[in-house]
Design an enzyme around this catalytic site. Structure first.
Site, PDB file in Angstrom:
ATOM      1  N   MET A 125       7.576 110.760  97.126  1.00 46.14           N
ATOM      2  CA  MET A 125       8.330 110.613  98.206  1.00 46.14           C
ATOM      3  C   MET A 125       8.189 109.132  98.548  1.00 46.14           C
ATOM      4  O   MET A 125       7.285 108.344  98.689  1.00 46.14           O
ATOM      5  CB  MET A 125       8.101 111.454  99.535  1.00 46.14           C
ATOM      6  CG  MET A 125       8.040 112.880  99.460  1.00 46.14           C
ATOM      7  SD  MET A 125       9.872 113.324  99.053  1.00 46.14           S
ATOM      8  CE  MET A 125      10.994 112.558 100.505  1.00 46.14           C
ATOM      9  N   HIS A 130      20.692 118.176  94.091  1.00 47.47           N
ATOM     10  CA  HIS A 130      19.308 118.375  94.971  1.00 47.47           C
ATOM     11  C   HIS A 130      19.676 118.764  96.198  1.00 47.47           C
ATOM     12  O   HIS A 130      20.426 118.341  96.965  1.00 47.47           O
ATOM     13  CB  HIS A 130      18.710 116.714  94.952  1.00 47.47           C
ATOM     14  CG  HIS A 130      17.509 116.602  95.850  1.00 47.47           C
ATOM     15  ND1 HIS A 130      16.161 116.838  94.954  1.00 47.47           N
ATOM     16  CD2 HIS A 130      17.141 116.542  96.971  1.00 47.47           C
ATOM     17  CE1 HIS A 130      15.328 116.663  95.928  1.00 47.47           C
ATOM     18  NE2 HIS A 130      15.732 116.178  97.171  1.00 47.47           N
ATOM     19  N   MET A 135      14.252 122.140 104.701  1.00 49.86           N
ATOM     20  CA  MET A 135      13.534 121.962 105.848  1.00 49.86           C
ATOM     21  C   MET A 135      13.352 123.047 106.823  1.00 49.86           C
ATOM     22  O   MET A 135      14.258 123.839 107.120  1.00 49.86           O
ATOM     23  CB  MET A 135      14.202 120.720 106.474  1.00 49.86           C
ATOM     24  CG  MET A 135      14.205 119.690 105.426  1.00 49.86           C
ATOM     25  SD  MET A 135      14.807 118.164 106.131  1.00 49.86           S
ATOM     26  CE  MET A 135      14.970 117.105 104.837  1.00 49.86           C
ATOM     27  N   ASP A 166      17.575 119.879  99.682  1.00 49.49           N
ATOM     28  CA  ASP A 166      16.612 119.739 100.675  1.00 49.49           C
ATOM     29  C   ASP A 166      16.573 120.741 101.635  1.00 49.49           C
ATOM     30  O   ASP A 166      17.454 121.100 102.503  1.00 49.49           O
ATOM     31  CB  ASP A 166      16.865 118.365 101.420  1.00 49.49           C
ATOM     32  CG  ASP A 166      16.447 117.027 100.692  1.00 49.49           C
ATOM     33  OD1 ASP A 166      15.490 117.077  99.727  1.00 49.49           O
ATOM     34  OD2 ASP A 166      17.550 116.277 100.483  1.00 49.49           O
ATOM     35  N   MET A 208      10.512 121.669 101.807  1.00 48.23           N
ATOM     36  CA  MET A 208       9.730 120.882 102.581  1.00 48.23           C
ATOM     37  C   MET A 208       9.328 122.048 103.805  1.00 48.23           C
ATOM     38  O   MET A 208       9.963 121.921 104.936  1.00 48.23           O
ATOM     39  CB  MET A 208      10.601 119.667 103.181  1.00 48.23           C
ATOM     40  CG  MET A 208      10.461 118.611 102.169  1.00 48.23           C
ATOM     41  SD  MET A 208      11.841 117.496 102.640  1.00 48.23           S
ATOM     42  CE  MET A 208      13.112 118.192 101.815  1.00 48.23           C
ATOM     43  N   HIS A 240      14.341 121.334  96.607  1.00 42.90           N
ATOM     44  CA  HIS A 240      13.177 120.454  97.091  1.00 42.90           C
ATOM     45  C   HIS A 240      12.552 121.099  98.509  1.00 42.90           C
ATOM     46  O   HIS A 240      13.202 121.082  99.559  1.00 42.90           O
ATOM     47  CB  HIS A 240      13.453 119.082  97.555  1.00 42.90           C
ATOM     48  CG  HIS A 240      12.288 118.167  98.130  1.00 42.90           C
ATOM     49  ND1 HIS A 240      12.671 116.765  98.592  1.00 42.90           N
ATOM     50  CD2 HIS A 240      11.133 118.199  98.362  1.00 42.90           C
ATOM     51  CE1 HIS A 240      11.678 116.210  99.089  1.00 42.90           C
ATOM     52  NE2 HIS A 240      10.766 117.231  99.173  1.00 42.90           N
ATOM     53  N   ASP A 260      12.387 110.106  95.575  1.00 44.30           N
ATOM     54  CA  ASP A 260      13.552 110.551  96.542  1.00 44.30           C
ATOM     55  C   ASP A 260      13.380 109.808  97.904  1.00 44.30           C
ATOM     56  O   ASP A 260      12.256 109.663  98.519  1.00 44.30           O
ATOM     57  CB  ASP A 260      13.093 112.077  96.742  1.00 44.30           C
ATOM     58  CG  ASP A 260      13.995 112.862  97.737  1.00 44.30           C
ATOM     59  OD1 ASP A 260      14.883 112.120  98.273  1.00 44.30           O
ATOM     60  OD2 ASP A 260      13.708 113.950  98.038  1.00 44.30           O
ATOM     61  N   SER A 303      21.508 114.218  96.314  1.00 48.50           N
ATOM     62  CA  SER A 303      21.089 115.022  97.343  1.00 48.50           C
ATOM     63  C   SER A 303      22.382 115.217  98.431  1.00 48.50           C
ATOM     64  O   SER A 303      22.893 114.261  98.938  1.00 48.50           O
ATOM     65  CB  SER A 303      20.053 114.566  98.181  1.00 48.50           C
ATOM     66  OG  SER A 303      19.748 114.953  99.459  1.00 48.50           O
TER      67      SER A 303
HETATM   68  C1  DX5 Z   1      14.452 113.306 102.666  1.00 47.90           C
HETATM   69  C2  DX5 Z   1      15.266 114.111 101.544  1.00 47.90           C
HETATM   70  C3  DX5 Z   1      16.073 113.168 100.633  1.00 47.90           C
HETATM   71  C4  DX5 Z   1      17.213 112.702 101.272  1.00 47.90           C
HETATM   72  C5  DX5 Z   1      17.318 111.354 100.552  1.00 47.90           C
HETATM   73  O1  DX5 Z   1      13.521 114.375 103.371  1.00 47.90           O
HETATM   74  O2  DX5 Z   1      14.129 114.774 100.784  1.00 47.90           O
HETATM   75  O3  DX5 Z   1      16.482 114.227  99.532  1.00 47.90           O
HETATM   76  O4  DX5 Z   1      18.165 113.355 101.111  1.00 47.90           O
HETATM   77  O5  DX5 Z   1      18.318 110.571 101.087  1.00 47.90           O
HETATM   78  P1  DX5 Z   1      18.685 109.222 101.004  1.00 47.90           P
HETATM   79  O6  DX5 Z   1      18.968 109.018  99.373  1.00 47.90           O
HETATM   80  O7  DX5 Z   1      19.773 109.091 101.938  1.00 47.90           O
HETATM   81  O8  DX5 Z   1      17.360 108.562 101.376  1.00 47.90           O
HETATM   82 ZN    ZN Z   2      14.491 115.472  98.669  1.00 43.02          ZN
END
Ligand code: DX5
Ligand code: ZN
Length: 217
Positions: free
Chosen positions: A138, A34, A38, A36, A69, A67, A176, A9
């Site tokens: 999660m 990956h 948001m 993210d 969110m 992903h 994740d 990620s």
């Molecule tokens: C959190 C994200 C993750 C995040 C994980 O909301 O969905 O993908 O990047 O990061 P680490 O591995 O640092 O916990």
């Molecule tokens: Zn993620």
């Protein structure tokens, strides 16, 4: 030997040198990349949009594991496909018509997945398990990288593993949040197939070596 997949990620990558960071992932034994997304509504943080995804797609040699969110993801499914998403994950908590959302993701040619927040029960997905390429459990509250792994996740993963094996659905289990070289072995034993790993890789001095270690776990 385990067939598990690693999906780095980039949330905590160096965004001033993103090309170099993606180049590192290209060279690595990672299986996916990956991203993210948001929106500042569903989670208390904002990341990046379509332009950045498109540019990442133009240099990534790994399939994009996107992903979402965001609230109301249905509005943007096609736009994420056009930007380059190969695997697309929506959150259970954001989709009142989840079955239809999943079908649309598949019809658009992406692999559909559903993510569950730490408080969301895995049995809620039983009726649609066979339609899913993957379930994302999660293991932190979504929104930020570098958070502490929630230990109660193991029970959810084992329950989901049992459900998938009993139904013969073949659905992958992804985790994740808070994945490290120290806990990946226990997560594999619990039945995880796909590991999203952010901080453990991007804060390391030798990220290629870390990815290799995670892959060999
Ligand atoms: C959190 C994200 C993750 C995040 C994980 O909301 O969905 O993908 O990047 O990061 P680490 O591995 O640092 O916990
Ligand atoms: Zn993620």
């Amino acid at each position: 030997m385990s067939q598990h997949l690693i999906s780095p990620s980039i949330l905590t990558a160096d965004f001033l040198h993103l090309e170099r960071e993606i180049g590192m992932v290209n060279q690595s034994e990672a299986d996916l990349l990956h991203l993210d997304i948001m929106d500042g509504h569903f989670v208390p943080n904002l990341t990046f949009g379509f332009t950045v995804i498109r540019q990442i797609k133009s240099i990534s040699e790994k399939p994009l594991d996107v992903h979402l969110m965001i609230t109301n993801p249905d509005r943007y499914l096609e736009a994420y496909r056009d930007a380059g998403a190969d695997w697309l994950t929506v959150h259970y908590e954001t989709c009142p018509h989840l079955h239809r959302t999943i079908q649309q993701i598949g019809e658009l040619g992406m692999k559909p997945a559903v993510s569950l927040n730490p408080h969301t029960e895995v049995s809620l997905l039983e009726p649609i398990l066979k339609e899913l390429n993957m379930v994302l459990v999660m293991t932190v509250n979504p929104g930020f990288g570098g958070q502490q792994f929630i230990e109660a996740s193991y029970a959810k993963i084992r329950k989901l593993r049992k459900m998938i094996d009993e139904t013969g659905a073949g659905t992958l289990i992804q985790v994740d949040g808070g994945v490290t070289e120290a806990n990946i072995g226990d997560l594999l034993s619990a039945g995880v197939d796909v590991f999203v790993v952010g901080n453990t890789i991007f804060a390391a001095d030798k990220p290629l070596q870390v990815i290799s270690n995670l892959k060999k776990a």
